[in-house]
Design a protein around this motif. Structure first.
Motif, short mmCIF file in Angstrom:
data_model
loop_
_atom_site.label_atom_id
_atom_site.label_comp_id
_atom_site.label_asym_id
_atom_site.label_seq_id
_atom_site.Cartn_x
_atom_site.Cartn_y
_atom_site.Cartn_z
N PRO A 179 0.83 -1.21 0.00
CA PRO A 179 0.00 0.00 0.00
C PRO A 179 0.87 1.27 0.00
CG PRO A 179 -0.56 -1.46 1.85
CD PRO A 179 0.71 -1.96 1.26
N VAL A 180 0.46 2.26 -0.77
CA VAL A 180 1.13 3.56 -0.79
C VAL A 180 0.13 4.59 -0.26
CG1 VAL A 180 2.21 5.33 -2.23
CG2 VAL A 180 2.52 2.91 -2.79
N THR A 181 0.53 5.31 0.78
CA THR A 181 -0.39 6.32 1.32
C THR A 181 0.30 7.67 1.39
OG1 THR A 181 0.26 5.61 3.53
CG2 THR A 181 -1.83 4.79 2.73
N THR A 182 -0.48 8.69 1.07
CA THR A 182 0.00 10.06 1.16
C THR A 182 -0.81 10.74 2.25
OG1 THR A 182 0.53 10.08 -1.17
CG2 THR A 182 0.25 12.22 -0.14
N SER A 183 -0.13 11.41 3.17
CA SER A 183 -0.88 12.05 4.23
C SER A 183 -0.28 13.39 4.63
CB SER A 183 -0.98 11.13 5.45
OG SER A 183 0.31 10.80 5.89
N LEU A 184 -1.12 14.24 5.18
CA LEU A 184 -0.72 15.58 5.61
C LEU A 184 -0.50 15.57 7.12
CD1 LEU A 184 -1.77 16.12 2.77
CD2 LEU A 184 -2.99 18.12 3.64
N GLY A 185 0.57 16.21 7.56
CA GLY A 185 0.90 16.23 8.98
C GLY A 185 0.45 17.52 9.66
N THR A 186 0.84 17.66 10.91
CA THR A 186 0.57 18.88 11.67
C THR A 186 1.34 20.05 11.05
OG1 THR A 186 0.44 17.54 13.66
CG2 THR A 186 0.74 19.90 13.99
N GLY A 187 0.68 21.18 10.96
CA GLY A 187 1.32 22.36 10.37
C GLY A 187 2.53 22.82 11.18
N ILE A 188 3.58 23.24 10.47
CA ILE A 188 4.76 23.83 11.12
C ILE A 188 4.67 25.34 10.89
CG2 ILE A 188 7.29 23.88 11.13
CD1 ILE A 188 7.16 21.08 9.75
N ARG A 189 4.37 26.11 11.93
CA ARG A 189 4.18 27.56 11.76
C ARG A 189 5.48 28.24 11.39
NH1 ARG A 189 5.70 30.10 17.00
NH2 ARG A 189 6.30 28.34 18.29
N ASP A 190 5.40 29.37 10.69
CA ASP A 190 6.63 30.08 10.34
C ASP A 190 7.08 30.93 11.53
OD1 ASP A 190 5.12 32.41 10.30
OD2 ASP A 190 5.56 32.91 8.22
N GLY A 191 8.26 31.57 11.39
CA GLY A 191 8.87 32.29 12.49
C GLY A 191 8.12 33.54 12.92
N TYR A 192 7.13 33.97 12.15
CA TYR A 192 6.37 35.19 12.48
C TYR A 192 5.00 34.87 13.07
CZ TYR A 192 10.01 37.01 9.46
OH TYR A 192 11.23 37.30 8.90
N THR A 193 4.66 33.61 13.14
CA THR A 193 3.36 33.20 13.70
C THR A 193 3.55 32.92 15.18
OG1 THR A 193 2.72 32.19 11.59
CG2 THR A 193 1.50 31.48 13.54
N PRO A 194 2.89 33.72 16.05
CA PRO A 194 3.06 33.48 17.49
C PRO A 194 2.51 32.11 17.87
CG PRO A 194 1.42 35.22 17.09
CD PRO A 194 2.00 34.85 15.76
N ASP A 195 3.12 31.51 18.88
CA ASP A 195 2.74 30.16 19.30
C ASP A 195 1.27 30.08 19.71
OD1 ASP A 195 3.20 27.46 19.86
OD2 ASP A 195 3.46 27.89 22.00
N GLU A 196 0.73 31.19 20.26
CA GLU A 196 -0.66 31.15 20.74
C GLU A 196 -1.68 31.21 19.59
OE1 GLU A 196 1.63 33.36 21.53
OE2 GLU A 196 0.90 35.42 21.28
N LEU A 197 -1.24 31.53 18.39
CA LEU A 197 -2.15 31.55 17.24
C LEU A 197 -2.34 30.11 16.75
CD1 LEU A 197 -3.53 33.85 15.63
CD2 LEU A 197 -1.69 33.70 13.98
N THR A 198 -3.51 29.57 16.93
CA THR A 198 -3.71 28.16 16.56
C THR A 198 -3.80 28.02 15.03
OG1 THR A 198 -6.08 28.47 16.90
CG2 THR A 198 -4.84 27.45 18.70
N GLU A 199 -3.48 26.83 14.57
CA GLU A 199 -3.56 26.47 13.15
C GLU A 199 -4.91 26.93 12.58
OE1 GLU A 199 -1.66 22.17 11.90
OE2 GLU A 199 -3.83 22.39 11.98
N SER A 200 -4.89 27.54 11.40
CA SER A 200 -6.14 27.97 10.76
C SER A 200 -7.03 26.77 10.45
CB SER A 200 -5.84 28.68 9.43
OG SER A 200 -4.86 29.65 9.61
N GLY A 201 -8.34 27.05 10.34
CA GLY A 201 -9.31 25.99 10.01
C GLY A 201 -9.00 25.29 8.70
N SER A 202 -8.44 26.03 7.74
CA SER A 202 -8.17 25.46 6.41
C SER A 202 -7.13 24.34 6.48
CB SER A 202 -7.69 26.55 5.45
OG SER A 202 -6.45 27.09 5.89
N ILE A 203 -6.26 24.42 7.47
CA ILE A 203 -5.18 23.41 7.57
C ILE A 203 -5.78 22.06 7.99
CG2 ILE A 203 -2.94 22.89 8.60
CD1 ILE A 203 -2.88 25.50 7.02
#
Lengths: 211, 211
Positions: A179-203
């Motif tokens: 089986p070959v599976t492709t999957s999306l992981g947890t978003g890695i925020r960029d250096g300008y995104t504060p830690d308290e800003l949660t991942e957007s709904g689109s992610i």
């Protein structure tokens, strides 16, 4: 005990069904776009989106692809779902879902361009177009969008175990599917995104869509 | 705490380095092959392999692609590794490794055909050509192989976080990368493979290669 298939045979299935083709187009991550340039075939990977029976492709307005007009274009997408290991080289195969679309490039502007750009964004990150800041005039000028009205489309789907020759079944060779599976992981925020800003709904929506 | 990038900027990198291009070709699962048929661009997904500076494609000998001779052909491969979510639609992107190859189709026969078929098999399942039963005369007759001597090749690699406009950094929008990973699972044996027959070495080798 290893997981195993029953002894049923399954073959490749071609389909011209609109619903099947649209579903494959909507779930693929990248399109492979073919066109003719200087008498040679060109294939490039591109982001795309479908609205109804129209495919939209976008690129920088200076690129060759964004300036195609009234010429034939082909878009192919393939999702590989398994490597099919048979007892003979000949019967090796892959499991996949693919669609091939033919259309004619048409330059897109104004309202249709806005809708197309949102659709391309939302194809990979559903709802992202509502999260980002509005597009500037300069950005619009730097962006080219072409449409392909789908003129001819086909899909191919292969699933299931290898289809070996009857007389090969007793050979002491492991045969089956990897089986070959492709999957999306947890978003890695960029250096300008504060830690308290949660991942957007689109992610999270993308993770669900491409799961 | 969410995982995050540092504030460094990274851009797209184009490469004409043979080693870079070969590495991308060797690790891709499927090739997207472009050719011209009846004046239209065609793109189809295909299994392939590289030996030195030659790409081999194979298909049923009756198919259009297997009968191409002395015509230009393009092969494109792309491994998507991330969806890049920026604060503006304009700066959205994807992380990927892709290669685009141009060559001229050349029909392959005899010894070169045998080597090419083994290489195509071993591309997805390393060592599989030594595990399967030998090819029959009829199978050989039913198989077409074409070679592309690589005449022009380029690679593009994008990695890292979005590259937003400076003034957008303070916007309260989550920006970063959604990792995309493709992986191979445990083999599912077919209904004729006894449970005591362990997975062939080529299956584990494939999992290591495409990890």
């Amino acid at each position: 005990m290893q997981p195993s298939y029953a002894k049923a045979r399954q073959a490749k299935r071609a389909s011209y069904d609109e619903e099947v083709i649209h579903a494959i187009l909507d779930k693929a991550l990248v399109g492979h776009v073919g066109f003719i340039a200087g008498g040679r075939p060109m294939v490039i990977p591109m982001a795309y989106a479908r609205i109804g029976n129209i495919l939209y492709l976008h690129g920088a307005s200076k690129t060759r692809i964004a300036r195609l007009e009234s010429v034939p274009v082909c878009l192919e997408v393939t999702e590989l779902t398994g490597i099919v290991a048979a007892r003979s080289g000949f019967h090796h195969s892959v499991n996949y879902r693919s669609a091939i679309i033919h259309g004619t490039a048409r330059h897109v502007a104004d309202d249709e361009m806005d809708k197309a750009l949102d659709a391309v964004l939302d194809h990979l990150l559903p709802g992202r177009s509502l999260e980002v800041r509005p597009m500037s005039k300069q950005e619009r000028k730097a962006t080219g969008v072409i449409a392909l009205d789908i003129e001819y489309a086909s899909a191919k789907i292969r699933t299931g175990p290898p289809v070996d020759d009857e007389e090969d079944h007793q050979l002491p060779i492991w045969a089956g599917v990897v089986p070959v599976t492709t999957s999306l992981g947890t978003g890695i925020r960029d250096g300008y995104t504060p830690d308290e800003l949660t991942e957007s709904g689109s992610i999270a929506a993308a993770r669900r869509k491409f799961a």
